[in-house]
Design an enzyme around this catalytic site. Sequence first.
Site, PDB file in Angstrom:
ATOM      1  N   GLU A  79     -19.975  25.838  41.422  1.00 46.07           N
ATOM      2  CA  GLU A  79     -21.003  26.775  41.872  1.00 46.07           C
ATOM      3  C   GLU A  79     -21.551  26.371  43.239  1.00 46.07           C
ATOM      4  O   GLU A  79     -21.721  27.202  44.123  1.00 46.07           O
ATOM      5  CB  GLU A  79     -22.143  26.814  40.854  1.00 46.07           C
ATOM      6  CG  GLU A  79     -23.293  27.713  41.264  1.00 46.07           C
ATOM      7  CD  GLU A  79     -24.377  27.775  40.203  1.00 46.07           C
ATOM      8  OE1 GLU A  79     -25.126  28.762  40.186  1.00 46.07           O
ATOM      9  OE2 GLU A  79     -24.470  26.838  39.382  1.00 46.07           O
ATOM     10  N   ASP A 114     -20.606  34.643  35.567  1.00 46.09           N
ATOM     11  CA  ASP A 114     -20.806  33.675  36.645  1.00 46.09           C
ATOM     12  C   ASP A 114     -20.347  32.295  36.218  1.00 46.09           C
ATOM     13  O   ASP A 114     -19.798  31.544  37.018  1.00 46.09           O
ATOM     14  CB  ASP A 114     -22.278  33.641  37.061  1.00 46.09           C
ATOM     15  CG  ASP A 114     -23.197  33.258  35.894  1.00 46.09           C
ATOM     16  OD1 ASP A 114     -22.911  33.654  34.754  1.00 46.09           O
ATOM     17  OD2 ASP A 114     -24.218  32.586  36.136  1.00 46.09           O
ATOM     18  N   TRP A 150     -24.936  42.243  46.081  1.00 46.27           N
ATOM     19  CA  TRP A 150     -24.847  42.408  44.629  1.00 46.27           C
ATOM     20  C   TRP A 150     -24.656  43.895  44.285  1.00 46.27           C
ATOM     21  O   TRP A 150     -23.675  44.261  43.639  1.00 46.27           O
ATOM     22  CB  TRP A 150     -26.102  41.836  43.963  1.00 46.27           C
ATOM     23  CG  TRP A 150     -26.043  40.349  43.804  1.00 46.27           C
ATOM     24  CD1 TRP A 150     -25.807  39.646  42.649  1.00 46.27           C
ATOM     25  CD2 TRP A 150     -26.188  39.361  44.834  1.00 46.27           C
ATOM     26  NE1 TRP A 150     -25.797  38.290  42.900  1.00 46.27           N
ATOM     27  CE2 TRP A 150     -26.033  38.086  44.235  1.00 46.27           C
ATOM     28  CE3 TRP A 150     -26.436  39.418  46.195  1.00 46.27           C
ATOM     29  CZ2 TRP A 150     -26.111  36.895  44.953  1.00 46.27           C
ATOM     30  CZ3 TRP A 150     -26.517  38.224  46.924  1.00 46.27           C
ATOM     31  CH2 TRP A 150     -26.355  36.989  46.305  1.00 46.27           C
ATOM     32  N   HIS A 153     -17.541  28.111  38.522  1.00 49.13           N
ATOM     33  CA  HIS A 153     -17.992  29.373  39.109  1.00 49.13           C
ATOM     34  C   HIS A 153     -16.870  29.856  40.020  1.00 49.13           C
ATOM     35  O   HIS A 153     -16.407  29.102  40.865  1.00 49.13           O
ATOM     36  CB  HIS A 153     -19.237  29.139  39.974  1.00 49.13           C
ATOM     37  CG  HIS A 153     -20.516  29.550  39.342  1.00 49.13           C
ATOM     38  ND1 HIS A 153     -21.021  28.930  38.223  1.00 49.13           N
ATOM     39  CD2 HIS A 153     -21.427  30.493  39.688  1.00 49.13           C
ATOM     40  CE1 HIS A 153     -22.186  29.477  37.915  1.00 49.13           C
ATOM     41  NE2 HIS A 153     -22.451  30.439  38.786  1.00 49.13           N
ATOM     42  N   ASP A 207     -21.173  38.093  42.330  1.00 49.76           N
ATOM     43  CA  ASP A 207     -20.038  37.185  42.144  1.00 49.76           C
ATOM     44  C   ASP A 207     -18.717  37.952  42.113  1.00 49.76           C
ATOM     45  O   ASP A 207     -17.762  37.602  42.814  1.00 49.76           O
ATOM     46  CB  ASP A 207     -20.209  36.384  40.848  1.00 49.76           C
ATOM     47  CG  ASP A 207     -21.418  35.467  40.867  1.00 49.76           C
ATOM     48  OD1 ASP A 207     -22.528  35.964  41.146  1.00 49.76           O
ATOM     49  OD2 ASP A 207     -21.267  34.268  40.597  1.00 49.76           O
ATOM     50  N   ARG A 258     -23.450  27.164  30.541  1.00 49.63           N
ATOM     51  CA  ARG A 258     -24.888  26.973  30.359  1.00 49.63           C
ATOM     52  C   ARG A 258     -25.525  28.215  29.733  1.00 49.63           C
ATOM     53  O   ARG A 258     -24.834  29.167  29.345  1.00 49.63           O
ATOM     54  CB  ARG A 258     -25.547  26.628  31.694  1.00 49.63           C
ATOM     55  CG  ARG A 258     -25.549  27.756  32.716  1.00 49.63           C
ATOM     56  CD  ARG A 258     -26.091  27.258  34.038  1.00 49.63           C
ATOM     57  NE  ARG A 258     -26.125  28.316  35.048  1.00 49.63           N
ATOM     58  CZ  ARG A 258     -25.905  28.116  36.336  1.00 49.63           C
ATOM     59  NH1 ARG A 258     -25.592  26.908  36.779  1.00 49.63           N
ATOM     60  NH2 ARG A 258     -25.980  29.118  37.199  1.00 49.63           N
ATOM     61  N   ASP A 259     -26.828  28.222  29.678  1.00 47.97           N
ATOM     62  CA  ASP A 259     -27.552  29.330  29.061  1.00 47.97           C
ATOM     63  C   ASP A 259     -27.694  30.483  30.049  1.00 47.97           C
ATOM     64  O   ASP A 259     -28.788  30.851  30.454  1.00 47.97           O
ATOM     65  CB  ASP A 259     -28.927  28.864  28.558  1.00 47.97           C
ATOM     66  CG  ASP A 259     -29.726  28.129  29.636  1.00 47.97           C
ATOM     67  OD1 ASP A 259     -29.208  27.969  30.767  1.00 47.97           O
ATOM     68  OD2 ASP A 259     -30.858  27.709  29.347  1.00 47.97           O
ATOM     69  N   GLU A 260     -26.537  31.081  30.410  1.00 47.48           N
ATOM     70  CA  GLU A 260     -26.513  32.188  31.362  1.00 47.48           C
ATOM     71  C   GLU A 260     -25.317  33.079  31.047  1.00 47.48           C
ATOM     72  O   GLU A 260     -25.448  34.058  30.342  1.00 47.48           O
ATOM     73  CB  GLU A 260     -26.461  31.646  32.790  1.00 47.48           C
ATOM     74  CG  GLU A 260     -26.740  32.694  33.851  1.00 47.48           C
ATOM     75  CD  GLU A 260     -27.034  32.073  35.205  1.00 47.48           C
ATOM     76  OE1 GLU A 260     -27.082  32.836  36.177  1.00 47.48           O
ATOM     77  OE2 GLU A 260     -27.214  30.842  35.284  1.00 47.48           O
TER      78      GLU A 260
END
Length: 798
Positions: free
Chosen positions: A592, A314, A379, A613, A327, A318-320
């Site tokens: 995003e 995605d 999803w 994103h 997506d 960052r922390d992802e």
Amino acid sequence: RREFNLERPVASARLYTTALGVYEAWLNGHRVGDEILAPGWTSYKNRLCYQTFDVTSLLQVGANTIEAVLGNGWYRGQLTWLKQRDVYGDRLAYLAQLEVTCRDGRVERIVTDESWSAAESGVLEDDLYDGQTTDLRVEVNGPWTGVEVVAWDPATLVSAQGPPVRRVMSMPARQLTATGKGTSLVDFGQNLVGWVRLTLHDTVPGQEVTVRHAEVLEDGELGTRPLRGAKATDRYILRGAGAEVLEPAFTFHGFRYADVAGAGDLDLSQVEAVVVANDLARTGWFESSSQELNRLHENVVWGMRGNFLAIPTDCPQRDERLGWTGDIQVFSPTASSLFDCAGFLCSWLADLAAEQHEDGNVPLVVPNVLPLGPPIAVWGDAACVVPWVLYERFGDRGILEAQWDSMQKWVDGVAARAGDDLLWSGQFQLGDWLDPTAPPDNPAAAKANPDVIATAYFAKSAEILSRSASVLGKVQEADSYGELAARVRDAFAENYVTPAGRVLSDAQTVYALAIAWALLPTEEQRAGAGRRLADLVRLSGHRISTGFAGTPLILDALTESGYGDVAYRLLFQRQVPSWLYAVSMGATTVWERWDSMLPDGSINPGEMTSFNHYALGAVADYLHRVVAGLAPQEPGYRSIIVKPLPGQALSYARARQDTPYGTAEVAWRRDAGQFVLDVRVPQGATAQVWLPGNPSPELVAAGQHKWSTMDPVGDEAPLPRSATVLDLLGHEAAWLEFSKIFASFANMGDDRSVFELLAKFSGTSLSDLLDFPIGLGMQPPPSEARAELESVITRYSA
């Protein structure tokens, strides 16, 4: 490491290798291959990829040494915003088999076993989110010790599909500024994924250099708040060898800007950005007369490049950085146009199938590192949509064969949840995620009814499954799921659509889904839905009002309904929320949120804000297929549809696609009242060419073709005699003049303020608007302003 002797000359040698963690392999001091972060990220307990290298040239008769440096990677490093460590295990491990064929035919094998030894390297810390700390003074930090052999199921080993992660390019620094705090702020001019490479001179032992990364600046400093818990910082303790090159190996960052401390005075020649990504071949290009549109397309390319790293993520900063299924579901058509991503996505789909539950439930992220919730439309539908898109674009039925069980389980699971009425309703959904009208802290609270979206996706996935069965020769399943899709469409129309074509919740997204996916059974409903969608877009001020579910389809739905002019105005809108707003704010990737950066240059205050994103960049597929007019009609572009949509905003557009049959190309231009179309059809393919205004296509074979006809784009149709405010909003030239005059006398800042006021009275005639403004809650315009407004209406009226 392992030392070994070769007594005979080498004819050939291959190294088969992988790791629990990430690794770099070395033979006799030479790096093996050029892969980064191998073996990548898969559902490790089900599928662990191995790599194969020809290492013949790296071996020698006599003493040899094979080494591997291991890092945490996804296996043991932090994952998700919860900062979970050791998700897959707490021990790093290495697996290798070196097969050496000597010139006399004898084969020797060096394998990972108890004879190897291990020690701590100079990499003191490494994490994908936080960065890497490296002590360059030592290559090995500590004594060599024995190793432990750990069990691993060899049945999980699979050869890697698609090209690996590599250093795909480097970019020089564009600007370097001394901050006054002893650091240098570097701007690379492009939001990218990778790391900073520094070349330093006159270094001293023990000198410490720190590099911090961020995508944007805020108040002249790195805007690190969107990183959340990710430190995105690389540190180096220097050897002091005079000249040293600094770059990490076991991390990556999403950034445009970097702050460098401890390196002394730098110049631009000492700083470059290394771009890392899966090394996918570029296959699709788009260009037009609009530089803003070209920049938008380039932003989509960069967003995909940065997020196709090991898995389709995605975001990269960052922390992802997770493989969110929604997506890639919405973005897969664009991805398949831009790059040869078939192998890459097939590997990810194999993980999806491995992580899928027996009841058909597909995790929100693949590989799954989150608690499993209920099935979610949009999803989970990635299980059906992504394989079908890959088949359409690349023509490989083997993709459908490999994913058939997964696709079937998803549809069967949804059917069970929907029940006898075939409406997937009353259950938790994320819906039209990131609808710009949703509250910033609740991106799922979209205007579009989530039950309508879920049922529409149910119908779409069932249809895809039926068509896939036909391709695979599964006649019974094709009939069964075709009947299911038809029944779901009927249930959708009966429960969610009025006879006049109004769709429940009356949001742009529900109309886009219903039109684009043929969920409206009557001509009256189709016409009414198209008309209402166009009106809603006008009433939004031609600004985006869709999220994940609606954004990829809304321009197609408008075009298919005969409102290509409305689609163009929506596409070329520059005010927030719109595709070009980010371009106007200097974006170099897709954001995003539509307003990840606010108009005043500050970062969106929400906790979830990324500047890279790709999901909302799904519009690029429309640029290829519709604006330029190059689309596949049969799988793999064996038959091509050429059907361009010229508009006032463009004087030319072109698209090029490298297909399995060769290069296809469409280019059109509007010049001196003429519309000129050039088409290139590759050998073995055919094309249906629709000239604007022609009721039927012309079938052409391989080769170069050219047509010239009258320019179909004329002046805007005049306002009707009894024009309403809605008519005015739909007439671009009249609205621009009218709103400017209105804003001036009413002391409003811009046309958006005027729009927000007048849109409340969309059905009011323009004459009443001027005659009875007090009754509408507005002050009457001064006589001079009124005369100007009336003049505008008169000039643009029939």
